[in-house]
Design a protein around this motif. Structure first.
Motif, PDB file in Angstrom:
ATOM      1  N   PRO A   6      18.638  60.247  31.063  1.00  0.00           N
ATOM      2  CA  PRO A   6      17.951  61.058  32.061  1.00  0.00           C
ATOM      3  C   PRO A   6      18.521  62.471  32.129  1.00  0.00           C
ATOM      4  O   PRO A   6      19.710  62.689  31.889  1.00  0.00           O
ATOM      5  CB  PRO A   6      18.208  60.306  33.369  1.00  0.00           C
ATOM      6  CG  PRO A   6      18.479  58.905  32.953  1.00  0.00           C
ATOM      7  CD  PRO A   6      19.154  59.012  31.614  1.00  0.00           C
ATOM      8  N   VAL A   7      17.656  63.416  32.466  1.00  0.00           N
ATOM      9  CA  VAL A   7      18.053  64.818  32.542  1.00  0.00           C
ATOM     10  C   VAL A   7      19.122  64.986  33.612  1.00  0.00           C
ATOM     11  O   VAL A   7      19.018  64.454  34.715  1.00  0.00           O
ATOM     12  CB  VAL A   7      16.823  65.693  32.876  1.00  0.00           C
ATOM     13  CG1 VAL A   7      17.226  67.137  33.050  1.00  0.00           C
ATOM     14  CG2 VAL A   7      15.781  65.555  31.785  1.00  0.00           C
ATOM     15  N   GLY A   8      20.182  65.690  33.278  1.00  0.00           N
ATOM     16  CA  GLY A   8      21.256  65.972  34.214  1.00  0.00           C
ATOM     17  C   GLY A   8      22.357  64.925  34.255  1.00  0.00           C
ATOM     18  O   GLY A   8      23.292  65.047  35.029  1.00  0.00           O
ATOM     19  N   VAL A   9      22.255  63.897  33.433  1.00  0.00           N
ATOM     20  CA  VAL A   9      23.265  62.842  33.408  1.00  0.00           C
ATOM     21  C   VAL A   9      24.083  62.985  32.126  1.00  0.00           C
ATOM     22  O   VAL A   9      23.519  62.995  31.036  1.00  0.00           O
ATOM     23  CB  VAL A   9      22.613  61.438  33.456  1.00  0.00           C
ATOM     24  CG1 VAL A   9      23.661  60.361  33.343  1.00  0.00           C
ATOM     25  CG2 VAL A   9      21.799  61.270  34.717  1.00  0.00           C
ATOM     26  N   PRO A  10      25.404  63.108  32.235  1.00  0.00           N
ATOM     27  CA  PRO A  10      26.222  63.185  31.027  1.00  0.00           C
ATOM     28  C   PRO A  10      26.105  61.898  30.196  1.00  0.00           C
ATOM     29  O   PRO A  10      25.906  60.806  30.730  1.00  0.00           O
ATOM     30  CB  PRO A  10      27.644  63.350  31.561  1.00  0.00           C
ATOM     31  CG  PRO A  10      27.491  63.822  32.962  1.00  0.00           C
ATOM     32  CD  PRO A  10      26.193  63.276  33.449  1.00  0.00           C
ATOM     33  N   ALA A  46      14.009  47.655  38.244  1.00  0.00           N
ATOM     34  CA  ALA A  46      12.749  48.388  38.422  1.00  0.00           C
ATOM     35  C   ALA A  46      12.743  49.156  39.742  1.00  0.00           C
ATOM     36  O   ALA A  46      12.360  50.336  39.780  1.00  0.00           O
ATOM     37  CB  ALA A  46      11.574  47.428  38.359  1.00  0.00           C
ATOM     38  N   VAL A  47      13.197  48.514  40.809  1.00  0.00           N
ATOM     39  CA  VAL A  47      13.234  49.183  42.120  1.00  0.00           C
ATOM     40  C   VAL A  47      14.218  50.347  42.103  1.00  0.00           C
ATOM     41  O   VAL A  47      13.904  51.443  42.591  1.00  0.00           O
ATOM     42  CB  VAL A  47      13.588  48.167  43.230  1.00  0.00           C
ATOM     43  CG1 VAL A  47      13.929  48.861  44.536  1.00  0.00           C
ATOM     44  CG2 VAL A  47      12.439  47.191  43.426  1.00  0.00           C
ATOM     45  N   ILE A  48      15.384  50.133  41.543  1.00  0.00           N
ATOM     46  CA  ILE A  48      16.372  51.220  41.452  1.00  0.00           C
ATOM     47  C   ILE A  48      15.827  52.361  40.604  1.00  0.00           C
ATOM     48  O   ILE A  48      16.011  53.535  40.932  1.00  0.00           O
ATOM     49  CB  ILE A  48      17.715  50.690  40.913  1.00  0.00           C
ATOM     50  CG1 ILE A  48      18.369  49.785  41.951  1.00  0.00           C
ATOM     51  CG2 ILE A  48      18.655  51.835  40.545  1.00  0.00           C
ATOM     52  CD1 ILE A  48      19.570  49.015  41.439  1.00  0.00           C
ATOM     53  N   GLY A  49      15.132  52.041  39.520  1.00  0.00           N
ATOM     54  CA  GLY A  49      14.525  53.082  38.692  1.00  0.00           C
ATOM     55  C   GLY A  49      13.510  53.899  39.459  1.00  0.00           C
ATOM     56  O   GLY A  49      13.479  55.137  39.366  1.00  0.00           O
ATOM     57  N   ALA A  68       7.057  59.471  32.440  1.00  0.00           N
ATOM     58  CA  ALA A  68       8.056  59.513  31.361  1.00  0.00           C
ATOM     59  C   ALA A  68       9.466  59.574  31.938  1.00  0.00           C
ATOM     60  O   ALA A  68      10.386  58.942  31.410  1.00  0.00           O
ATOM     61  CB  ALA A  68       7.800  60.707  30.451  1.00  0.00           C
ATOM     62  N   ARG A  69       9.652  60.299  33.032  1.00  0.00           N
ATOM     63  CA  ARG A  69      10.960  60.365  33.692  1.00  0.00           C
ATOM     64  C   ARG A  69      11.339  58.989  34.253  1.00  0.00           C
ATOM     65  O   ARG A  69      12.492  58.570  34.174  1.00  0.00           O
ATOM     66  CB  ARG A  69      10.924  61.405  34.809  1.00  0.00           C
ATOM     67  CG  ARG A  69      12.269  61.795  35.312  1.00  0.00           C
ATOM     68  CD  ARG A  69      12.227  62.964  36.292  1.00  0.00           C
ATOM     69  NE  ARG A  69      11.499  64.100  35.756  1.00  0.00           N
ATOM     70  CZ  ARG A  69      10.371  64.605  36.310  1.00  0.00           C
ATOM     71  NH1 ARG A  69       9.866  64.073  37.391  1.00  0.00           N
ATOM     72  NH2 ARG A  69       9.772  65.643  35.768  1.00  0.00           N
ATOM     73  N   ALA A  74      14.472  53.942  33.911  1.00  0.00           N
ATOM     74  CA  ALA A  74      14.469  52.494  34.120  1.00  0.00           C
ATOM     75  C   ALA A  74      14.560  51.659  32.845  1.00  0.00           C
ATOM     76  O   ALA A  74      15.114  50.562  32.877  1.00  0.00           O
ATOM     77  CB  ALA A  74      13.211  52.099  34.891  1.00  0.00           C
ATOM     78  N   VAL A  75      14.013  52.137  31.735  1.00  0.00           N
ATOM     79  CA  VAL A  75      13.964  51.303  30.528  1.00  0.00           C
ATOM     80  C   VAL A  75      15.353  51.021  29.939  1.00  0.00           C
ATOM     81  O   VAL A  75      15.639  49.871  29.608  1.00  0.00           O
ATOM     82  CB  VAL A  75      13.007  51.918  29.472  1.00  0.00           C
ATOM     83  CG1 VAL A  75      13.149  51.239  28.133  1.00  0.00           C
ATOM     84  CG2 VAL A  75      11.568  51.814  29.952  1.00  0.00           C
ATOM     85  N   PRO A  76      16.245  52.002  29.777  1.00  0.00           N
ATOM     86  CA  PRO A  76      17.555  51.684  29.189  1.00  0.00           C
ATOM     87  C   PRO A  76      18.357  50.621  29.956  1.00  0.00           C
ATOM     88  O   PRO A  76      18.845  49.668  29.335  1.00  0.00           O
ATOM     89  CB  PRO A  76      18.274  53.039  29.141  1.00  0.00           C
ATOM     90  CG  PRO A  76      17.167  54.025  29.041  1.00  0.00           C
ATOM     91  CD  PRO A  76      16.069  53.467  29.892  1.00  0.00           C
ATOM     92  N   PRO A  77      18.477  50.708  31.302  1.00  0.00           N
ATOM     93  CA  PRO A  77      19.206  49.626  31.978  1.00  0.00           C
ATOM     94  C   PRO A  77      18.480  48.281  31.882  1.00  0.00           C
ATOM     95  O   PRO A  77      19.124  47.236  31.792  1.00  0.00           O
ATOM     96  CB  PRO A  77      19.298  50.079  33.439  1.00  0.00           C
ATOM     97  CG  PRO A  77      18.978  51.497  33.446  1.00  0.00           C
ATOM     98  CD  PRO A  77      18.173  51.786  32.232  1.00  0.00           C
TER      99      PRO A  77
END
Length: 129
Positions: A6-10, A46-49, A68-69, A74-77
């Motif tokens: 995700p954008v902004g996450v190292p 899914a809810v956290i995403g 897409a965001r 959500a897809v990687p976790p």
């Protein structure tokens, strides 16, 4: 920025989160109530995403970009959790194959294209009235 982060996450933080989710998936798969925990884990991710995507969305963007965001968040976790759950009861060869397949899926998943395709499939808000 690497694909799937995700954008902004190292990248290091994203990798640590995926590792923790993988270990949680392994613990869920080793449990006696593994099928219930699989369902609960998928719903929780899914809810956290949805919550993280809604909280971090700044300006109102296009529908495809927002979806897409959501996929990028959500897809990687979700893939890491399910891969951990599958790995919990397999042999070492199966574990290696599952982890490799999950890594390939995360690297090759077309987040922007999937968001665009999903946005085109969803009905417009004005059509619902």
């Amino acid at each position: 920025m690497p694909v799937g982060v995700p954008v902004g996450v190292p990248v290091g933080v994203a990798a640590l989160v995926l590792l923790v989710v993988l270990v949680v998936g392994i613990a869920a798969g080793r449990s006696k109530r593994r099928f219930g925990l699989l369902l609960i884990g998928i719903i929780a991710i899914a809810v956290i995403g949805f919550v993280v995507t809604a909280a971090t969305t700044g300006a109102v963007g296009t529908r495809a970009a927002d979806i897409a965001r959501l996929y990028t968040t959500a897809v990687p976790p979700l893939v890491a959790f399910v891969a951990g759950w599958i790995c919990a009861r397999g042999s070492w060869f199966t574990r290696i194959v599952v982890i490799a397949a999950a890594a390939l899926l995360l690297a090759a998943f077309p987040y922007a294209n999937a968001g665009d395709a999903t946005a085109r499939l969803l009905p417009q808000a004005s059509a619902l009235r």
